[in-house]
Design an enzyme around this catalytic site. Structure first.
Site, PDB file in Angstrom:
ATOM      1  N   ASP A 195      67.598  10.566  50.668  1.00 38.05           N
ATOM      2  CA  ASP A 195      67.758  11.503  49.562  1.00 38.05           C
ATOM      3  C   ASP A 195      68.470  12.724  50.112  1.00 38.05           C
ATOM      4  OD1 ASP A 195      67.322  13.235  47.217  1.00 38.05           O
ATOM      5  OD2 ASP A 195      65.805  11.771  46.651  1.00 38.05           O
ATOM      6  N   ASP A 252      73.704  13.779  51.919  1.00 39.51           N
ATOM      7  CA  ASP A 252      74.383  14.254  50.716  1.00 39.51           C
ATOM      8  C   ASP A 252      75.392  13.169  50.320  1.00 39.51           C
ATOM      9  OD1 ASP A 252      76.004  15.412  48.804  1.00 39.51           O
ATOM     10  OD2 ASP A 252      76.260  17.298  49.901  1.00 39.51           O
ATOM     11  N   LEU A 253      75.241  12.615  49.127  1.00 35.84           N
ATOM     12  CA  LEU A 253      76.117  11.507  48.717  1.00 35.84           C
ATOM     13  C   LEU A 253      77.592  11.906  48.709  1.00 35.84           C
ATOM     14  CD1 LEU A 253      73.868  10.180  45.834  1.00 35.84           C
ATOM     15  CD2 LEU A 253      74.422   8.927  47.928  1.00 35.84           C
ATOM     16  N   TYR A 258      76.485  15.080  32.040  1.00 37.55           N
ATOM     17  CA  TYR A 258      75.689  14.147  32.816  1.00 37.55           C
ATOM     18  C   TYR A 258      75.936  12.709  32.335  1.00 37.55           C
ATOM     19  CZ  TYR A 258      71.564  11.428  34.065  1.00 37.55           C
ATOM     20  OH  TYR A 258      70.728  10.437  34.499  1.00 37.55           O
TER      21      TYR A 258
END
Lengths: 277, 277, 277, 277, 277, 277
Positions: A43, A60-61, A145
């Site tokens: 995460d 961090d993606l 979103y």
């Protein structure tokens, strides 16, 4: 037979769970123990201590190299990571758009062939509450979103058509301990049913690229999963037991408000947010 | 009647054309003179000298403030800007994803109510060449470029449902002086028909959010515009006159290659590109 | 350039035409001269003298070995052979069922990848005349003959899915010099349009397995070819010029007769025939 | 051959035209001379002098006995009668509901088997102008007048299913000498095309119960008649020649008004009217 | 009431069961005792001793005269006969094509009005496992055996449209004591549910010509019987109880093999078989 | 809290029930006590003594002023009134056409926003029993009564599109104590399920304009309510318990009679009735 070989009898060798520190990540994490020898939980914040079968990382993606490293050696991915509420576009851009791209690119390079992608009902939240949708219903995002989730569905379709990476897009309703408002009597997905849905998504031998709605067997139905019947998902819970918490009323005075008219509920009222810096 | 009042009789007061320095931008620019008193032509590179009715600017769509400024006072936008070929994801992210978001946010803040958006056939290029599509056919992007166009379609849907900004998504085929290869006999959109399509998109009183395919009246048809019939677009040209340039052959040995099997042609063979730094 | 090399510039090296002695076979035969270096023309009866570019044979399609031999070295097949009217089942079984199987098996063994199959409107003749059909309309054979054409469509679908042999199923209406009765004003396919339809079916680079209706651009339309738009077939003739031959009448007293109610016309009145022995 | 027998060669012996004194009745009346030996023209007001082949009457459709008498001996009916604008419900009830019932009952009792019924685009006028309809689109009446036309379509369906009386429901757009406003550029049906549509409706041998939209070949298309292709209706006129009368404008400020948003135009703004007594 | 009259109270007087010596024939045979006074059980091999209410015969379905004799006096037929696995075409031609024709011709001549026809999922076996089918899904035979079942469906459609003989086409999945492999967890039809399906097919007063899929209420669903809801078939069994026999695995390495990709399973890998002589 | 304020906690303040003296009105009346402080029960005949929470009236729906008065102050209406069997047209015209118009006009003038309208399966009774319908199936009235129900559905659609009055159209099957004939095994709606259906129709916050079929969970299904899933109606009863009353028979000799062929049963045999005067 020694312990090690017993462990090897689990179906997957290594699973990756992103968003492990989030609400659904925490629910799912335990179930994964039975499905894979090693579960890599990750995460953007620390996902808590690793169990004996687990590895953890903080990633961090949006960090391409870190994602590439994280995906190495993985059999399949449950991708719950990213931002799961409406947020400033620049944040969604990093976490949900760049982040999802990074994940799929890493999957491609490392030969991962199955991803369970947490899409959202907000990808179709601007359909009215008086319409029943199925897997072919058009995108109607109710927020930026929601737009970022449409992006994830389009992107994963490309990676399927081009590279054969299969994705189950879970258009999750409202997965909480229990419904928090009348809308959630419709959109409720119990944790148990959520876990079962992920299980079906991971273990069905072929899934192609498919959309499935994540809702329990609630009395009111906005979503019809007939076209995803090959996943074998059968919810066992229902919001019915919680119905009494929301006193029955006549149609409310605000029933013409957009939040009452559209499936996305209050999301449809949001405005693009300024980024807090 | 003096000259000034004559000018005011044009239908639009101020139109914005992005991507004005590109191939299609250059074609369209002249036509806009008749449609608006003032045409703001912009591109990331200098779009050439301004005509008397024009304003020009050099703007990077990824620059939010510059875009916000550029949109001020505009009645409608023809958005041809951004990257129109496959490209490294980070570039597409800036130009086509962040850039399109910036444009729509600017339109929202400045009250612009109509945008003609240059989407692309590459948003649906992974449909086979033996299938005829219409406006409701599913997204099947054939490249990351195609994914970025799917994003633009989803985003503009949101801005329509939420803020009433109307968009015509032009899924343009191949708009060049003439077809360059056999595939373009199918996807050819003459410049004249392209201009007519933009004209219909700007002047139809209500368009909602609609997808229309941009192809001339070519003999082979992959796309059916019946559902966009309310735009009144009737192509007048055809690729038929160019057919002789591509000698008739028996089905070719490479007909099982993906570039022959899918509508996107060679795009479907691309791989995500590394960014040149 | 010598004569031999000039000949080699035709698109196909060797085409096979079955049913060459029949009405449509005779119409088509001339056109094939431009399309292939060598045209093998065959029928169960002698198809007449061979032109310089032709080979001829007399073959019973039910004779597996003869068919196997006939198909050797062929690039593509136009399969008009078999029985084209209602007939005793045993005859249809030999010519249209066993015969078509023999042809496809031979194509498979010899690597032929394209077959143009003369199906028939009688495969869907039990749809009412007040319904407009397209390529996805259900089989409704109007006769045992029609059933045998449904068989050919199913069989060719199998050979496409399993072995990649592409087939264009032509559901031919009424292809004669001119319409012979009022029904043929609807079903009329001029010889010129028939030849053009075969041309499109042979030369389109990929066709997969597709159904297309064979009718000219007649005023009354029972069949919609939109879904086969990728073939590029555009009829240039119309039955309109023949309309005056059939005096306009009020709806006739027999309009409730099955032959008036269903698209197959008089075929729907047939009964399974005894075989003449 | 004497004159009398020549007359008998017209296709119909006796046609009934209701609403003969109205705008469309007057246009059609002349054409009927060629189609029937005797044309009975009727209206609630005197339809003018009878031509040699005509009979005239003044009949209130709500008068059951008068209607019964009027229909006797008739081969087919073109039913343009009743109220063709929005009106108080009680008036619509008499003229369009009771009146249409009376007509069908009379047709049933007298064995009439074909009725051409002037329905209206106002039966579907609450569909948005950004949607393209076909014969299966749902009823969306835009006025009580439109509701009365839905009734006529339902009633005639019953008489077809139960008694075999065929009806062509003409959902007529705007049939005038020329378009009177921008909306009519879409809905325009020239008189010549109207007459042709009635001709097809009367002479097609079988029509069952079918809905067809009455519009010329105008550039903007809201309605798709593919499913009624068996009628053979091909409009020859277009509103294009009148386009210049309505100056091109940018989308108007009132484009969100219901009269701009829905196909029915100003009808959708009407309110149920009080009856003038 | 004497015994004879009691016997006459069974719903059917005489039922014919073909294929009585096969697996499903043996399962069904007992149930028929309650449904008919006399059950004629037949097969190409001796179907075992006759019970008191039974007649037996050994008949080759390809023998027209024998079939004609067999059908005499019958009220309804359950046609399980013929070849039920892939086989050389010539064998399928005799047993499934000529044989089914013989049966329907005999039914026509003897006035039989209801046939329950054992079609097969192999008539649609080339649809992918990621697609959910219903009664209108297109034929996609996965084998010559499947093609022969498509033939039976087309033929029976003709006999319904032309002669009013009703047929229920049972697209049977895998009806065995229990599932033998993972695919059968999807296609499993318990014997009890199979018998119930035949019961519904025989006793529903009107069935027209209908396709119904034969599967128990298994968790994974490839087939949706909504359109056959008028048969009242409700499976009571499920493959769920057998799931544990097939150890859960991650998606297998062979999931791209055709036998994993298509509903027909290993059938799609078959090649046309040489006939053993 | 005193008694009076407790009463005010019921969801509705004032409900109107028309047709209260009829079979279904009597069943429903008791349930309404829990849903509204005051229930106004009305019929054309006296609906019996008022309970403490009730008001009663005798009103002819064709009496506009009486209806206007009756609707004043009402929150929502359950409209069971009018004629519920086939009847002379003039009677249907008054009770079901003029009466329903009067009710909707009164609702509009008094601001009522929700009506539950008792439509009927006879609005679609001319669909065959071998077809499964849903909310989008076309009107096929089986009687003038059915036509009057189609009128009610069209009218209520208008009042929704124009004035925002929501309507749930209940296409009620056969709601009686128990099924009275074999057809009712299909169409049976238990009283308990009927009441539940009305409850869902009244309490769902938004319903728009929707069609829902009223049948219990009977084994044979002609109607599919998936598209009305947002109402949350789940029948709990089934006709299965009554099946034994109707002895199982082979398909009956009269299965070609219209009353056996169409869903409307014997209604389809009715003829327009003369009015008894």
């Amino acid at each position: 037979m020694n312990e090690s070989s017993a462990v090897r009898r689990k179906p997957f060798r290594r699973l990756l769970l992103t968003g492990a520190a989030g609400n659904l990540g925490r629910q799912l994490r335990g179930a994964l123990a039975d499905w894979a020898d090693i579960v890599h939980v990750t995460d953007i914040v620390a996902p808590g201590d690793a169990a004996v079968h687990e590895e953890t990382s903080v990633v961090d993606l949006a960090d391409r190299e870190a994602v590439m490293h994280m995906v190495e050696g993985v059999d399949a991915i449950v991708h719950l990571g990213g931002i799961s509420i409406d947020a400033p576009f620049d944040d969604l851009l990093e976490a949900n758009i760049r982040g999802t791209y990074n994940l799929y690119e890493a999957a491609r390079k490392h030969g991962v062939k199955r991803i369970v992608f947490a899409s959202s009902n907000h990808a179709i939240g601007f359909h009215p509450v008086t319409e029943v949708l199925d897997a072919d219903s058009a995108h109607r995002p109710d927020s930026l979103y929601g737009v970022s989730k449409c992006f994830g569905e389009s992107l994963s379709r490309y990676y399927y058509d081009r590279f054969g990476i299969e994705t189950v897009c879970l258009r999750i309703g409202s997965s909480f301990e229990e419904p928090k408002n009348p809308r959630m009597l419709v959109t409720y997905l119990s944790y148990r049913d959520f876990i079962e849905l992920v299980r079906c998504s991971l273990f069905t031998n072929r899934v192609g690229h498919v959309v499935v709605y994540g809702a329990s067997d609630n009395p009111v139905k906005w979503w019809d999963n007939t076209k995803a019947g090959f996943l074998g998902f059968r919810p066992r819970d229902s919001s019915e037991q919680f119905a009494e918490r929301f006193p029955v009323t006549a149609p409310t005075a605000d029933r013409d408000d957009p939040a009452q008219r559209f499936q996305g509920g209050a999301f449809v009222l949001g405005e693009p947010l300024a980024r807090e810096r």
